[in-house]
Design a protein around this motif. Structure first.
Motif, PDB file in Angstrom:
ATOM      1  N   THR A 119      40.957  22.950 -40.430  1.00  0.00           N
ATOM      2  CA  THR A 119      42.179  22.581 -40.420  1.00  0.00           C
ATOM      3  C   THR A 119      43.325  23.857 -40.370  1.00  0.00           C
ATOM      4  N   GLY A 120      42.892  24.761 -41.067  1.00  0.00           N
ATOM      5  CA  GLY A 120      43.818  25.776 -41.221  1.00  0.00           C
ATOM      6  C   GLY A 120      44.953  25.583 -42.658  1.00  0.00           C
ATOM      7  N   GLN A 121      44.384  24.147 -43.391  1.00  0.00           N
ATOM      8  CA  GLN A 121      45.416  23.982 -44.186  1.00  0.00           C
ATOM      9  C   GLN A 121      44.555  24.029 -45.705  1.00  0.00           C
ATOM     10  N   ARG A 122      44.910  24.353 -46.674  1.00  0.00           N
ATOM     11  CA  ARG A 122      44.058  24.312 -47.939  1.00  0.00           C
ATOM     12  C   ARG A 122      43.924  22.935 -48.333  1.00  0.00           C
ATOM     13  N   TRP A 123      42.904  22.769 -48.870  1.00  0.00           N
ATOM     14  CA  TRP A 123      42.426  21.371 -49.622  1.00  0.00           C
ATOM     15  C   TRP A 123      43.537  20.760 -50.092  1.00  0.00           C
ATOM     16  N   GLU A 124      44.375  21.271 -50.922  1.00  0.00           N
ATOM     17  CA  GLU A 124      45.416  20.728 -51.963  1.00  0.00           C
ATOM     18  C   GLU A 124      46.601  20.272 -50.843  1.00  0.00           C
ATOM     19  N   ASP A 125      46.887  20.802 -49.757  1.00  0.00           N
ATOM     20  CA  ASP A 125      47.918  20.413 -48.903  1.00  0.00           C
ATOM     21  C   ASP A 125      47.367  19.420 -47.848  1.00  0.00           C
ATOM     22  N   TYR A 126      46.012  19.504 -47.377  1.00  0.00           N
ATOM     23  CA  TYR A 126      45.545  18.614 -46.480  1.00  0.00           C
ATOM     24  C   TYR A 126      45.265  17.100 -47.345  1.00  0.00           C
ATOM     25  N   VAL A 127      44.787  17.075 -48.154  1.00  0.00           N
ATOM     26  CA  VAL A 127      44.670  15.769 -49.124  1.00  0.00           C
ATOM     27  C   VAL A 127      46.045  15.082 -49.039  1.00  0.00           C
ATOM     28  N   VAL A 128      47.023  15.877 -49.552  1.00  0.00           N
ATOM     29  CA  VAL A 128      48.393  15.177 -49.704  1.00  0.00           C
ATOM     30  C   VAL A 128      48.804  14.760 -48.614  1.00  0.00           C
ATOM     31  N   GLU A 129      48.778  15.547 -47.504  1.00  0.00           N
ATOM     32  CA  GLU A 129      49.733  15.017 -46.041  1.00  0.00           C
ATOM     33  C   GLU A 129      48.848  14.174 -45.290  1.00  0.00           C
ATOM     34  N   HIS A 130      47.503  14.199 -45.589  1.00  0.00           N
ATOM     35  CA  HIS A 130      46.716  13.161 -44.675  1.00  0.00           C
ATOM     36  C   HIS A 130      46.027  12.271 -45.290  1.00  0.00           C
ATOM     37  N   LEU A 131      46.079  12.233 -46.631  1.00  0.00           N
ATOM     38  CA  LEU A 131      45.410  11.021 -47.482  1.00  0.00           C
ATOM     39  C   LEU A 131      46.382  10.368 -48.501  1.00  0.00           C
TER      40      LEU A 131
END
Length: 521
Positions: free
Chosen positions: A187-199
């Protein structure tokens, strides 16, 4: 045919009892005081509704700030289900598949064995069947680390397997770290940011955090505690741990979520609805993905207890994608525990009853968490109350007493032999391929040791017997280890190995997986 009928009967639904057990809130407070637990938070959901979400006690021992239903607790390995769900959103989007080889999306990834590197799939990252030993590599982020996640993942190629690939089950954290890095690669997003934004945010979990800066910026958060100062961890003075060093950022996909009773209730509702939001307005992940994450993959060995504890032994136990799925007293239980030093969590569901609950504490009293887990299961399965917290507390004290006796016996009878060399000759820098360096130095009339990949992990080395020393770390929260120097024919240090001193040391203190050699080599 008889086996099939028995299996169907095993998971036959029974009418759920409405609401928590009578007197449950008073029971929790009595146990909290009896076991000297600073703070507890519990959420219970039934049929899509929150029937209990509240806190007991205080955020920090000696303080007066109460634990509430909004107080954030680190939930440890219960975070693994969030990492699995984050991957599920990518499966839903068609950006990867559970059975894709990892290197298809992350070409730089390598395991020790080239064949495993080629064959290991996204699913394999989540189910603890890679062949790595129990807790292998955890010292890359336990108790803290200065190694970035990408570098920690790169070092996995140096960790030798304990068994063949997919031959059995051994719990690990490091491959969830890989799963987090895989999300970034895709995704190009760090896990920390992806989890917040998409979960988290789509799930309505607006206060839950995925990283330490965000958690530390939240005033209503629980402090971690441990009993230290005795011969082994778990006895001694209850101490507040330094929360700035409670979790290495690289390990967040394996255990970095912080959440509250209110928001874990939201998570439970979404899980029980297989991804659907409680308000009926959309989904976090597809129903297919929700069911996939609960589908057992690996069979676990089962316990064989005696006496009153035997009823707790499941007929079978499995691991799915970020969840444990097992039988308990004829019912299917989907759950996952969590442990970050100083904090414990249990998240559990009885799908056939449409019931779920979470229990979080800001200390290491697992007998309260595990005991209430069984007590709530018994209630919703219409079984007699087993007083499990009291029984588990008694069992824990017996184990601690046995461990202390074993330790005292060993320490009382070391051979009065050695060391073989003058202390100066043990000094030097030693390297392990996956961990990095330790430095042994002469200091006054003794030796010191410094773990270079772990900030503030150092202390004295005290001679024990032969060419083995015992670490006495400055940080009392770090488990001591035996440090053994092996000499070559010329009397030079050829390698250094370690193992935990305490018989009850957490598996994440995986000193036994280290093999240090002089750095010059």
């Amino acid at each position: 045919m008889k086996r099939l009928i028995l299996l169907c009967l095993c998971f036959a639904a029974s009418p759920a009892l409405a609401d928590p057990p009578a007197g449950f809130e008073a029971r929790v407070e009595a146990l909290r005081q009896q076991l000297d637990v600073p703070g507890v938070a519990i959420a219970i959901v039934e049929d899509g509704e929150t029937v209990l979400a509240r806190g007991w006690g205080v955020r920090a021992a000696g303080g007066n700030e109460p634990v509430t239903a909004d107080t954030l607790f680190l939930i440890g390995s219960a975070s693994k289900a969030f990492t699995a769900a984050a991957l599920a959103t990518l499966v839903d989007e068609g950006r990867l598949d559970w059975d894709d080889p990892v290197i298809e999306h992350f070409p730089e990834f390598q395991m020790y064995d080239p064949w495993v590197t080629r064959e290991i799939t996204v699913r394999d990252l989540l189910v603890h069947r890679s062949g790595l030993g129990l807790g292998a590599g955890d010292l890359l982020f336990v108790p803290r680390s200065n190694i970035p996640r990408a570098e920690a993942v790169r070092r996995l190629r140096h960790i030798a397997p304990a068994t063949s690939f997919r031959s059995g089950y051994a719990y690990d954290n490091v491959l969830y770290m890989v799963a987090g890095q895989l999300i970034e690669e895709v995704t190009g997003q760090r896990w920390e940011d992806y989890v917040v934004e998409h979960l988290l945010r789509p799930a309505g979990m607006l206060r839950s955090t995925s990283n330490e800066p965000a958690r530390l910026a939240t005033p209503d958060r629980a402090q971690a505690h441990a009993r230290l100062g005795g011969p082994i961890r778990g006895i001694g003075t209850l101490r507040i741990l330094d929360e700035r060093e409670s979790l290495a950022p690289s390990s967040a996909p394996a255990g970095g979520i912080a959440s509250s009773a209110n928001e874990l209730a939201q998570w439970l509702k979404i899980q029980l609805a297989h991804g659907a939001l409680p308000n009926g307005e959309g989904r976090v992940f597809s129903e297919e993905a929700g069911r996939e994450m609960w589908d057992p993959v690996v069979l676990l060995p089962t316990r064989s207890s005696s006496g009153p504890m035997a009823v707790l032994d499941p007929m079978f136990s499995t691991y799915a994608l970020g969840w444990s799925v097992q039988e308990y007293r004829g019912a299917k239980i989907v759950s996952h525990g969590g442990a970050v030093f100083g904090s414990l969590t249990m998240v559990a569901m009885i799908p056939e009853e449409n019931v779920g609950f979470s229990i979080t504490v800001n200390s290491e009293e697992g007998e309260l968490v595990r005991g209430l887990f069984y007590e709530l299961l018994d209630h919703y399965l219409d079984k007699p109350r087993g007083d499990w917290p009291e029984k588990l507390a008694e069992m824990k004290q017996q184990r601690i007493a046995a461990a202390v006796a074993q330790l005292e016996s060993a320490e009382a009878q070391p051979a009065e032999v050695g060391p073989s060399l003058a202390l100066d000759r043990y000094a030097g820098t030693y390297s392990d391929a996956w961990y990095g360096d330790i430095e042994v130095a002469r200091s006054g009339d003794g030796l010191t040791i410094d773990f270079k990949s772990t900030p503030n992990m150092g202390g004295r080395l005290e001679h024990w017997q032969y060419d083995t020393f015992v670490t006495r770390f400055t940080d009392p929260g770090i488990e001591p280890a035996y440090v053994t120097f092996a000499l070559d024919a010329d009397g030079k240090v050829e390698r250094v190995t370690m193992k935990p001193v305490s018989p009850l040391a957490d598996f994440s203190w995986d000193y036994q997986h280290l093999l240090f050699r002089p750095a010059a080599e």
